[in-house]
Design a protein around this motif. Structure first.
Motif, PDB file in Angstrom:
ATOM      1  N   TRP A  53       1.125  -1.564  -0.095  1.00 29.06           N
ATOM      2  CA  TRP A  53       0.014  -0.634  -0.097  1.00 29.06           C
ATOM      3  C   TRP A  53       0.640   1.353   0.142  1.00 29.06           C
ATOM      4  O   TRP A  53       0.704   2.288   0.920  1.00 29.06           O
ATOM      5  N   LYS A  55       3.741  -7.326   2.403  1.00 33.23           N
ATOM      6  CA  LYS A  55       2.041  -7.245   2.088  1.00 33.23           C
ATOM      7  C   LYS A  55       1.470  -6.132   3.072  1.00 33.23           C
ATOM      8  O   LYS A  55       2.137  -6.371   3.882  1.00 33.23           O
ATOM      9  N   TRP A  56       0.647  -6.018   2.499  1.00 30.59           N
ATOM     10  CA  TRP A  56      -1.074  -4.956   4.088  1.00 30.59           C
ATOM     11  C   TRP A  56       0.749  -4.082   3.872  1.00 30.59           C
ATOM     12  O   TRP A  56       0.313  -3.971   5.582  1.00 30.59           O
TER      13      TRP A  56
END
Length: 234
Positions: free
Chosen positions: A187, A214-215
């Motif tokens: 992100w 991730k995340w």
């Protein structure tokens, strides 16, 4: 963890400069701050602490110099040609007063470069411009296109400090020997920038590690996880 503070008048920059050095021995890692950060930022935000084990074991020695982005890329009070010229002088400062001095003291030819956010640009730009002096480059959420700071102005100095422009034609053999990491979060505001640089390196068959977490967002918790992981590969 040994910590030393240095302040001196830089003949290259014609101004006082400060730097923190962590560790008593080990492979030299120059760690750049973020956008308007100074020598203490990476310590205060926990990035140096994340590498404590490697520093205390004498595996690495971390050098945190001041940034001067307020005089270069972010200085809207001067013409864009002067912004990039000020950065060129900073590049000369890193080479002449840090890299050359460190290598001479340690009997080395190369150092490692690292940095989060705009520090990732600084690390990558220096490493890609001077691959004969850089063995490892760890960019954490960096971006590699500085044309947005130039208000439409463009010259050779911009070209040769804009990795997405000069890297496609770069051919120094040490680029293929450098240990390159492009770290970014899923992100992250710099996700597309890292994908673009990864494509350039892939097209040139330059080995690198593209590490997309991730995340994860563009922030210190991500970089504090990345930095010790990358040092563990050194």
């Amino acid at each position: 963890m040994k910590e030393e503070h240095f302040k001196w008048y830089s003949p290259t920059l014609s101004r006082d400069i400060e730097m923190l050095v962590f560790g008593h021995t080990g492979y030299p890692v120059i760690l750049f701050p973020t956008t308007m950060g100074k020598h203490n930022e990476c310590r205060d935000m926990g990035l140096v602490e994340s590498a404590r084990w490697f520093v205390e074991q004498g595996i690495v020695q971390i050098y945190c110099p001041d940034g001067i982005n307020e005089l270069s890329w972010y200085n809207k009070n001067i013409h864009p040609s002067m912004r990039v010229k000020n950065h060129v002088v900073y590049d000369e400062f890193i080479m002449n007063e840090l890299v050359n001095k460190i290598c001479s003291e340690k009997g080395l030819q190369k150092v490692a470069m690292a940095g989060p956010s705009f520090g990732g640009y600084q690390a990558a730009n220096f490493a890609f411009r001077h691959p004969e002096r850089v063995s490892h480059m760890y960019s954490m959420s960096g971006s590699f296109d500085i044309k947005s700071f130039m208000d439409g102005y463009y010259d050779d100095n911009v070209f040769f400090n804009n990795p997405v422009d000069f890297m496609p034609d770069a051919n120094h053999p040490d680029l293929w020997n450098m240990k390159i990491v492009l770290g970014v979060g899923e992100w992250d505001i710099c996700l597309d920038a890292n994908k673009r640089m990864a494509a350039i390196l892939t097209n040139k068959n330059i080995p690198f590690w593209y590490d997309e977490r991730k995340w994860a967002e563009h922030d210190w918790p991500l970089w504090n996880q990345m930095f010790p992981h990358y040092l563990s590969k050194l």
